[in-house]
Design a protein around this motif. Sequence first.
Motif, PDB file in Angstrom:
ATOM      1  N   MET A   1     -12.468   8.884  -1.633  1.00  0.00           N
ATOM      2  CA  MET A   1     -10.883   9.078  -2.023  1.00  0.00           C
ATOM      3  C   MET A   1      -9.726   9.225  -0.818  1.00  0.00           C
ATOM      4  O   MET A   1      -9.867  10.137  -0.425  1.00  0.00           O
ATOM      5  CB  MET A   1     -10.569  10.103  -3.288  1.00  0.00           C
ATOM      6  CG  MET A   1      -9.138  10.120  -3.637  1.00  0.00           C
ATOM      7  SD  MET A   1      -8.917   9.020  -5.071  1.00  0.00           S
ATOM      8  CE  MET A   1      -9.486  10.071  -6.653  1.00  0.00           C
ATOM      9  N   PRO A   2      -9.055   8.179  -0.540  1.00  0.00           N
ATOM     10  CA  PRO A   2      -8.207   8.420   0.468  1.00  0.00           C
ATOM     11  C   PRO A   2      -7.164   9.276   0.366  1.00  0.00           C
ATOM     12  O   PRO A   2      -6.565   9.531  -0.588  1.00  0.00           O
ATOM     13  CB  PRO A   2      -7.555   6.950   0.822  1.00  0.00           C
ATOM     14  CG  PRO A   2      -8.616   6.072   0.181  1.00  0.00           C
ATOM     15  CD  PRO A   2      -9.107   6.915  -1.041  1.00  0.00           C
TER      16      PRO A   2
ATOM     17  N   ILE B   1       0.014   0.574  -4.214  1.00  0.00           N
ATOM     18  CA  ILE B   1      -0.530   1.944  -4.221  1.00  0.00           C
ATOM     19  C   ILE B   1       1.064   2.897  -4.694  1.00  0.00           C
ATOM     20  O   ILE B   1       1.909   2.573  -3.975  1.00  0.00           O
ATOM     21  CB  ILE B   1      -0.923   2.486  -2.957  1.00  0.00           C
ATOM     22  CG1 ILE B   1      -2.244   2.099  -2.809  1.00  0.00           C
ATOM     23  CG2 ILE B   1      -0.574   3.835  -2.855  1.00  0.00           C
ATOM     24  CD1 ILE B   1      -3.344   2.886  -3.373  1.00  0.00           C
TER      25      ILE B   1
ATOM     26  N   LEU C   1      -3.356  10.317   1.443  1.00  0.00           N
ATOM     27  CA  LEU C   1      -2.134   9.578   2.141  1.00  0.00           C
ATOM     28  C   LEU C   1      -1.224  10.581   2.392  1.00  0.00           C
ATOM     29  O   LEU C   1      -0.967  11.442   1.549  1.00  0.00           O
ATOM     30  CB  LEU C   1      -1.540   8.512   1.033  1.00  0.00           C
ATOM     31  CG  LEU C   1      -2.720   7.693   0.037  1.00  0.00           C
ATOM     32  CD1 LEU C   1      -1.416   6.908  -0.925  1.00  0.00           C
ATOM     33  CD2 LEU C   1      -3.396   6.848   1.030  1.00  0.00           C
TER      34      LEU C   1
ATOM     35  N   ALA D   1      -5.972   7.060  -4.793  1.00  0.00           N
ATOM     36  CA  ALA D   1      -5.706   7.962  -3.553  1.00  0.00           C
ATOM     37  C   ALA D   1      -5.054   9.112  -3.954  1.00  0.00           C
ATOM     38  O   ALA D   1      -4.459   9.485  -5.091  1.00  0.00           O
ATOM     39  CB  ALA D   1      -4.903   7.057  -2.711  1.00  0.00           C
ATOM     40  N   CYS D   2      -5.054  10.241  -3.067  1.00  0.00           N
ATOM     41  CA  CYS D   2      -3.845  11.385  -3.427  1.00  0.00           C
ATOM     42  C   CYS D   2      -3.047  11.435  -2.264  1.00  0.00           C
ATOM     43  O   CYS D   2      -3.389  11.134  -0.878  1.00  0.00           O
ATOM     44  CB  CYS D   2      -4.818  12.911  -3.308  1.00  0.00           C
ATOM     45  SG  CYS D   2      -5.880  12.536  -4.644  1.00  0.00           S
ATOM     46  N   LYS D   3      -1.925  11.781  -2.796  1.00  0.00           N
ATOM     47  CA  LYS D   3      -0.644  12.122  -1.582  1.00  0.00           C
ATOM     48  C   LYS D   3      -0.405  13.286  -1.322  1.00  0.00           C
ATOM     49  O   LYS D   3      -0.167  14.129  -2.035  1.00  0.00           O
ATOM     50  CB  LYS D   3       0.549  11.537  -2.408  1.00  0.00           C
ATOM     51  CG  LYS D   3       1.787  11.457  -1.512  1.00  0.00           C
ATOM     52  CD  LYS D   3       1.947  10.376  -0.183  1.00  0.00           C
ATOM     53  CE  LYS D   3       2.785  10.495   0.680  1.00  0.00           C
ATOM     54  NZ  LYS D   3       3.914   9.525   0.458  1.00  0.00           N
TER      55      LYS D   3
ATOM     56  N   ARG E   1     -11.163   9.870   4.618  1.00  0.00           N
ATOM     57  CA  ARG E   1     -10.087   8.377   4.615  1.00  0.00           C
ATOM     58  C   ARG E   1      -8.736   9.045   4.510  1.00  0.00           C
ATOM     59  O   ARG E   1      -8.354   9.468   3.725  1.00  0.00           O
ATOM     60  CB  ARG E   1     -10.577   7.449   3.477  1.00  0.00           C
ATOM     61  CG  ARG E   1     -12.073   7.166   3.772  1.00  0.00           C
ATOM     62  CD  ARG E   1     -12.379   5.935   2.742  1.00  0.00           C
ATOM     63  NE  ARG E   1     -11.909   4.572   3.322  1.00  0.00           N
ATOM     64  CZ  ARG E   1     -12.571   4.050   4.639  1.00  0.00           C
ATOM     65  NH1 ARG E   1     -13.588   4.749   5.119  1.00  0.00           N
ATOM     66  NH2 ARG E   1     -12.222   3.090   4.993  1.00  0.00           N
TER      67      ARG E   1
ATOM     68  N   TYR F   1      -9.256   0.376   1.695  1.00  0.00           N
ATOM     69  CA  TYR F   1      -9.587   0.895   0.495  1.00  0.00           C
ATOM     70  C   TYR F   1     -10.933   0.569  -0.223  1.00  0.00           C
ATOM     71  O   TYR F   1     -11.223   0.997  -1.259  1.00  0.00           O
ATOM     72  CB  TYR F   1      -8.324   0.488  -0.584  1.00  0.00           C
ATOM     73  CG  TYR F   1      -7.227   1.534  -0.274  1.00  0.00           C
ATOM     74  CD1 TYR F   1      -7.028   2.557  -1.079  1.00  0.00           C
ATOM     75  CD2 TYR F   1      -6.290   1.401   0.818  1.00  0.00           C
ATOM     76  CE1 TYR F   1      -5.871   3.393  -1.081  1.00  0.00           C
ATOM     77  CE2 TYR F   1      -5.132   2.144   1.073  1.00  0.00           C
ATOM     78  CZ  TYR F   1      -5.086   3.234   0.088  1.00  0.00           C
ATOM     79  OH  TYR F   1      -3.856   3.989   0.187  1.00  0.00           O
TER      80      TYR F   1
ATOM     81  N   TRP G   1       0.708  -1.307   0.144  1.00  0.00           N
ATOM     82  CA  TRP G   1       0.095  -0.011  -0.311  1.00  0.00           C
ATOM     83  C   TRP G   1       0.841   1.333  -0.170  1.00  0.00           C
ATOM     84  O   TRP G   1       0.147   2.481   0.212  1.00  0.00           O
ATOM     85  CB  TRP G   1      -0.996   0.008   1.240  1.00  0.00           C
ATOM     86  CG  TRP G   1      -1.910  -1.040   0.889  1.00  0.00           C
ATOM     87  CD1 TRP G   1      -1.828  -2.434   1.652  1.00  0.00           C
ATOM     88  CD2 TRP G   1      -2.973  -1.393   0.042  1.00  0.00           C
ATOM     89  NE1 TRP G   1      -2.814  -3.243   1.157  1.00  0.00           N
ATOM     90  CE2 TRP G   1      -3.539  -2.590   0.095  1.00  0.00           C
ATOM     91  CE3 TRP G   1      -3.711  -0.526  -0.818  1.00  0.00           C
ATOM     92  CZ2 TRP G   1      -4.704  -2.944  -0.836  1.00  0.00           C
ATOM     93  CZ3 TRP G   1      -4.716  -0.762  -1.812  1.00  0.00           C
ATOM     94  CH2 TRP G   1      -5.244  -2.136  -1.665  1.00  0.00           C
TER      95      TRP G   1
ATOM     96  N   THR H   1      -1.927   7.053  -7.911  1.00  0.00           N
ATOM     97  CA  THR H   1      -2.161   8.325  -6.884  1.00  0.00           C
ATOM     98  C   THR H   1      -1.778   9.575  -7.389  1.00  0.00           C
ATOM     99  O   THR H   1      -1.140   9.526  -8.486  1.00  0.00           O
ATOM    100  CB  THR H   1      -1.396   8.000  -5.607  1.00  0.00           C
ATOM    101  OG1 THR H   1       0.255   8.185  -6.161  1.00  0.00           O
ATOM    102  CG2 THR H   1      -1.671   6.657  -4.893  1.00  0.00           C
TER     103      THR H   1
END
Length: 356
Positions: free
Chosen positions: A134-135, A40, A137, A100-102, A172, A303, A15, A77
């Motif tokens: 959308m998580p 990820i 990160l 996801a977005c970082k 999240r 997720y 992940w 991501t």
Amino acid sequence: MNATTQIELIQPDDWHLHLRDGPQLAAVVGSSARIFARAIVMPNLRPPVTTTDQALAYRERILAALPAGSLFQPLMTLYLTDQTSPAEIERAKASGAVFACKLYPAGATTHADQGVTDIWRLQPVLEAMRALGMPLLIHGEVVDPRVDIFDREAVFIEQVLRPLIDRLPGLRIVLEHITTAEAANLVRAGPETLAATITPHHLLYNRNALLAGGIRPHLYCLPVLKHERHRLALLEAATSGDPRFFLGTDSAPHPLRAKESACGCAGIFNAHAALEVYAELFEQAGALDRLEGFASRHGPDFYGLPRNPGRVRLFQDPWTVTLSYAFGDDRLIPFRAGELIRWRAELVQSDTHDLP
Ligand code: DOR
Ligand code: ZN
């Protein structure tokens, strides 16, 4: 009682992974694809992956670099910047390829110079992420030069993360590569929308390994290795069975010349032996029965993705890690180079789900 010598797990995912690009990507992607079904993929390329179109193009380059026949699925991501718009988040979600977005605080780590300077200005973006499930990160370190490098994660938790959780309930969040007891405690006590990844290197080593008896640049990463008390807290969290802790290697390859330098860069390449090292650690902690949760169930559950249909076998068959790999026009020194690893992993059955 006899020691366990073999276990089978649902095929795991990684992940948190850095795959780089070009010849470097080609050199390392097979190490992850050997065992992991999905990963990820971090967006901190140069230039960073800030748009859905860039993420889709990067995904194609990763797929093209895979060994023939590999079913490995890169989960893409986006790299958040001060310019990211809610519309870009909607495009990312609609693509079906971005998961996801970082958030890199600007300047926090390798290729983070275009990161976010003020998280509160991103509120509309974060609200769009929350609405879409959308998580977010997070590289959880403050960048204030007055803050001691060993305190940067704990200070980030107080200054940024707690207020963020309060302001955006339901968003999240994955606090990536946690390194402190403070982070483990926050997640354990936090809402079910908060999770954390833990790397093999932060579970195995404390800061003595980096600095005592000589400086070891291949153990330098960010967040930096911490005091033994923190390592023990991470080990406790990873092996606790709590579903908010899951596997993220943060495997981050750099050329030998960039690591063995007067100003060496941060990152440890561990993809070649990640699952095996986690197995050693869980075995030593008497928690091999909890490895499958950490490696293969908690991540997809968080997720909202299906668990993998494939399976891997881990068995005791000690092997010695290669001293170095070819890496573009340089060499790559892997984690545990030249050392013996007790466990060996192999795919017994590989299969994939279609992604939603
Ligand atoms: O040690 C690290 N290396 N930490 C990060 O956050 C980034 C990574 C990299 O990309 O090399
Ligand atoms: Zn990383």
